[in-house]
Design an enzyme around this catalytic site. Structure first.
Site, PDB file in Angstrom:
ATOM      1  N   HIS A  85       0.861  -1.194   0.000  1.00 32.46           N
ATOM      2  CA  HIS A  85       0.000   0.000   0.000  1.00 32.46           C
ATOM      3  C   HIS A  85       0.892   1.237   0.000  1.00 32.46           C
ATOM      4  O   HIS A  85       1.984   1.221   0.576  1.00 32.46           O
ATOM      5  CB  HIS A  85      -0.896  -0.010   1.241  1.00 32.46           C
ATOM      6  CG  HIS A  85      -1.926   1.072   1.206  1.00 32.46           C
ATOM      7  ND1 HIS A  85      -1.628   2.364   1.567  1.00 32.46           N
ATOM      8  CD2 HIS A  85      -3.214   1.075   0.806  1.00 32.46           C
ATOM      9  CE1 HIS A  85      -2.708   3.122   1.400  1.00 32.46           C
ATOM     10  NE2 HIS A  85      -3.688   2.350   0.939  1.00 32.46           N
ATOM     11  N   GLU A 152      -3.926   2.199  -7.318  1.00 29.61           N
ATOM     12  CA  GLU A 152      -4.266   3.297  -6.422  1.00 29.61           C
ATOM     13  C   GLU A 152      -3.329   4.478  -6.670  1.00 29.61           C
ATOM     14  O   GLU A 152      -2.212   4.504  -6.134  1.00 29.61           O
ATOM     15  CB  GLU A 152      -4.117   2.859  -4.963  1.00 29.61           C
ATOM     16  CG  GLU A 152      -5.054   1.750  -4.547  1.00 29.61           C
ATOM     17  CD  GLU A 152      -5.330   1.794  -3.044  1.00 29.61           C
ATOM     18  OE1 GLU A 152      -6.498   1.917  -2.679  1.00 29.61           O
ATOM     19  OE2 GLU A 152      -4.380   1.744  -2.260  1.00 29.61           O
TER      20      GLU A 152
HETATM   21  P1  PGA Z   1      -9.388   6.245   0.352  1.00 24.45           P
HETATM   22  O1  PGA Z   1      -8.204   5.210   0.557  1.00 24.45           O
HETATM   23  O2  PGA Z   1     -10.564   5.467  -0.175  1.00 24.45           O
HETATM   24  O3  PGA Z   1      -9.633   6.816   1.701  1.00 24.45           O
HETATM   25  O4  PGA Z   1      -8.915   7.260  -0.646  1.00 24.45           O
HETATM   26  C1  PGA Z   1      -7.985   4.142  -0.328  1.00 24.45           C
HETATM   27  C2  PGA Z   1      -6.828   3.309   0.129  1.00 24.45           C
HETATM   28  O5  PGA Z   1      -5.874   3.862   0.678  1.00 24.45           O
HETATM   29  O6  PGA Z   1      -6.827   2.073  -0.048  1.00 24.45           O
END
Ligand code: PGA
Length: 228
Positions: A85, A152
């Site tokens: 992540h 992401e």
């Molecule tokens: P968020 O985070 O939906 O709060 O933008 C997503 C993540 O970090 O997996």
């Protein structure tokens, strides 16, 4: 079937977990809902909902104070684990190589890793999104086994900003084209009840990874329901 995966990060307590899982269990859905919780909340009643962790050690066992191994997660009936992540890459200097080791050891222990990749705002603005994602992907994915990829964009996480649908398609198509075998691809970054269905139905998208909006029934349940 779409994946709808919540990531609680360093939030929540036992009462909040039980109340959300119990509420989720009351929804009829054909999709796969997973909640990735902090370590202290992994044990206990899960109301039939799949539980994931947010990190795992790259070592089997031994003198690694504070770390949790994949076999320990397996022992706690954990089916999924997020690896790489952007919080981990940013605050713990995790490299692609380390992420690959974590994904590999998860698979070896029968846990499906959710491997995260995504560009920074500087990389996006300089037009390097595609090359950055491709490099991160190829260096972070395990050689064999089953895993999930989460695209992401770092700048979209917790910011309220999301890429355009075209930007998402370009990024996930890059991932799709570079995977040695087809694996589910998720989008994550500022998903909420207003944009969830739109993003979940973008070509090549097999689901969503949701941070902030997964913390409370009021924001998470409408997302799960909207994708039914
Ligand atoms: P968020 O985070 O939906 O709060 O933008 C997503 C993540 O970090 O997996």
């Amino acid at each position: 079937m779409k994946f709808i995966i919540g990531n609680w990060k360093m939030n929540g307590n036992m009462d909040e977990k039980e109340s959300l899982l119990s509420a989720i269990s009351g929804i009829k859905t054909k999709n796969k809902v997973v909640l990735c919780l902090p370590y202290t909340l992994l044990y206990g009643e899960n109301f039939g909902i799949s539980i994931g962790a947010q990190d795992v050690s790259n070592h089997d066992k031994g003198s690694f104070t504070g770390d949790i191994s994949a076999s320990m997660l397996k022992d706690a009936n954990i089916q999924y684990v997020i690896v790489g992540h952007s919080d981990r890459r940013l605050y713990h200097n995790e490299t692609n190589e380390l992420v690959k080791e974590k994904a590999t050891i998860a698979i070896k222990n029968g846990i499906i890793p959710i491997v995260c990749v995504g560009e920074t705002i500087e990389e996006k603005n300089s037009g390097h999104t595609t090359s950055v994602i491709k490099k991160m992907l190829l260096e972070s994915i395990p050689k064999d086994g089953e895993y999930i990829i989460a695209y992401e964009p770092r700048w979209a996480i917790g910011s309220g900003l999301t890429p355009t649908n075209n930007e998402i398609v370009t990024a996930v198509k890059t991932i799709f084209d570079n995977l040695p075998n087809p694996m589910p691809i998720l989008y994550g970054g500022s998903v909420n009840q207003d944009n969830a269905l739109d993003i979940a139905t973008i070509p090549y998208i097999d689901g969503l990874l949701i941070g902030g909006a997964s913390l409370k029934s009021e924001t998470f349940l409408p997302i799960i329901k909207s994708i039914n």
